[in-house]
Design an enzyme around this catalytic site. Structure first.
Site, PDB file in Angstrom:
ATOM      1  N   CYS A  78       4.826  10.281  12.913  1.00  0.00           N
ATOM      2  CA  CYS A  78       6.243  10.650  12.955  1.00  0.00           C
ATOM      3  C   CYS A  78       6.867  10.439  14.328  1.00  0.00           C
ATOM      4  O   CYS A  78       7.892  11.028  14.636  1.00  0.00           O
ATOM      5  CB  CYS A  78       6.405  12.112  12.540  1.00  0.00           C
ATOM      6  SG  CYS A  78       5.536  12.492  11.028  1.00  0.00           S
ATOM      7  N   CYS A  95      -3.916  13.747  15.196  1.00  0.00           N
ATOM      8  CA  CYS A  95      -3.770  14.897  14.304  1.00  0.00           C
ATOM      9  C   CYS A  95      -5.081  15.663  14.139  1.00  0.00           C
ATOM     10  O   CYS A  95      -6.111  15.044  13.886  1.00  0.00           O
ATOM     11  CB  CYS A  95      -3.294  14.407  12.940  1.00  0.00           C
ATOM     12  SG  CYS A  95      -2.719  15.745  11.883  1.00  0.00           S
ATOM     13  N   CYS A  97      -2.373  17.459  16.395  1.00  0.00           N
ATOM     14  CA  CYS A  97      -1.929  17.238  17.765  1.00  0.00           C
ATOM     15  C   CYS A  97      -1.994  18.539  18.580  1.00  0.00           C
ATOM     16  O   CYS A  97      -2.183  19.628  18.033  1.00  0.00           O
ATOM     17  CB  CYS A  97      -0.499  16.697  17.750  1.00  0.00           C
ATOM     18  SG  CYS A  97       0.672  17.816  16.976  1.00  0.00           S
TER      19      CYS A  97
HETATM   20  S1  SF4 Z   1      -0.119  18.210  13.198  1.00  0.00           S
HETATM   21 FE1  SF4 Z   1       0.860  16.991  14.808  1.00  0.00          FE
HETATM   22  S2  SF4 Z   1      -0.107  14.979  14.588  1.00  0.00           S
HETATM   23 FE2  SF4 Z   1      -0.494  16.059  12.677  1.00  0.00          FE
HETATM   24  S3  SF4 Z   1       1.185  15.433  11.346  1.00  0.00           S
HETATM   25 FE3  SF4 Z   1       1.804  17.345  12.387  1.00  0.00          FE
HETATM   26  S4  SF4 Z   1       2.983  16.715  14.190  1.00  0.00           S
HETATM   27 FE4  SF4 Z   1       1.834  14.929  13.450  1.00  0.00          FE
END
Ligand code: SF4
Length: 136
Positions: A78, A95, A97
């Site tokens: 994203c 991820c 993140c």
């Molecule tokens: S947790 Fe972080 S890396 Fe994973 S989809 Fe959500 S914003 Fe993106």
């Protein structure tokens, strides 16, 4: 918590030493399944929920799987990157993140906290559902 988080990351999967380059990864089906299972486990572990619109969940999972195939790491789909390979190496946006791990902030709306108005009731999504919702 850090150790258990790490075990739930796509990169920590036992097959991830050659994440997207082995023959088994051809076509991306395996990566999608790895990512889907990771997301279900991680949502349950963190007490977060998928979006009430499963199309959002499906598109993010598909994007993560594609990055895992193309880059060898589940880079957040994203965001815009100047150099995706360098970002994977840095790991900040792999991820889950850092903002998600530290503050439960997922700007992709893959993992939503209980008080988020866009959250659904589910922490699971089938492979069929992901495929159907990303087919068009
Ligand atoms: S947790 Fe972080 S890396 Fe994973 S989809 Fe959500 S914003 Fe993106």
């Amino acid at each position: 918590m850090t150790a258990s988080d790490a075990s739930a990351t796509p990169a920590a999967d036992s097959t991830s030493s050659a994440p997207a380059r082995g023959p088994a990864a051809a076509g991306g089906a395996d990566s999608l399944e790895v990512i889907r299972k990771f997301a279900e486990t991680y949502a349950q572990r963190t007490g977060t929920y998928f979006c009430s619109d499963p199309g959002v969940t499906a598109v993010v999972l598909e994007g993560l799987a594609r990055h895992k195939d193309e880059l060898g790491g589940a880079l957040c789909p994203c965001r815009h990157y100047e150099d995706k390979q360098a970002e994977v190496a840095q790991a900040f946006w792999n991820c889950p993140c850092v903002p998600m791990r530290e503050r439960k902030e997922c700007h992709c709306m893959l993992f939503l906290t209980e008080d988020n108005p866009f959250r659904g009731e589910k922490q699971t999504i089938s492979l069929e559902e992901v495929r159907t919702l990303t087919a068009s």
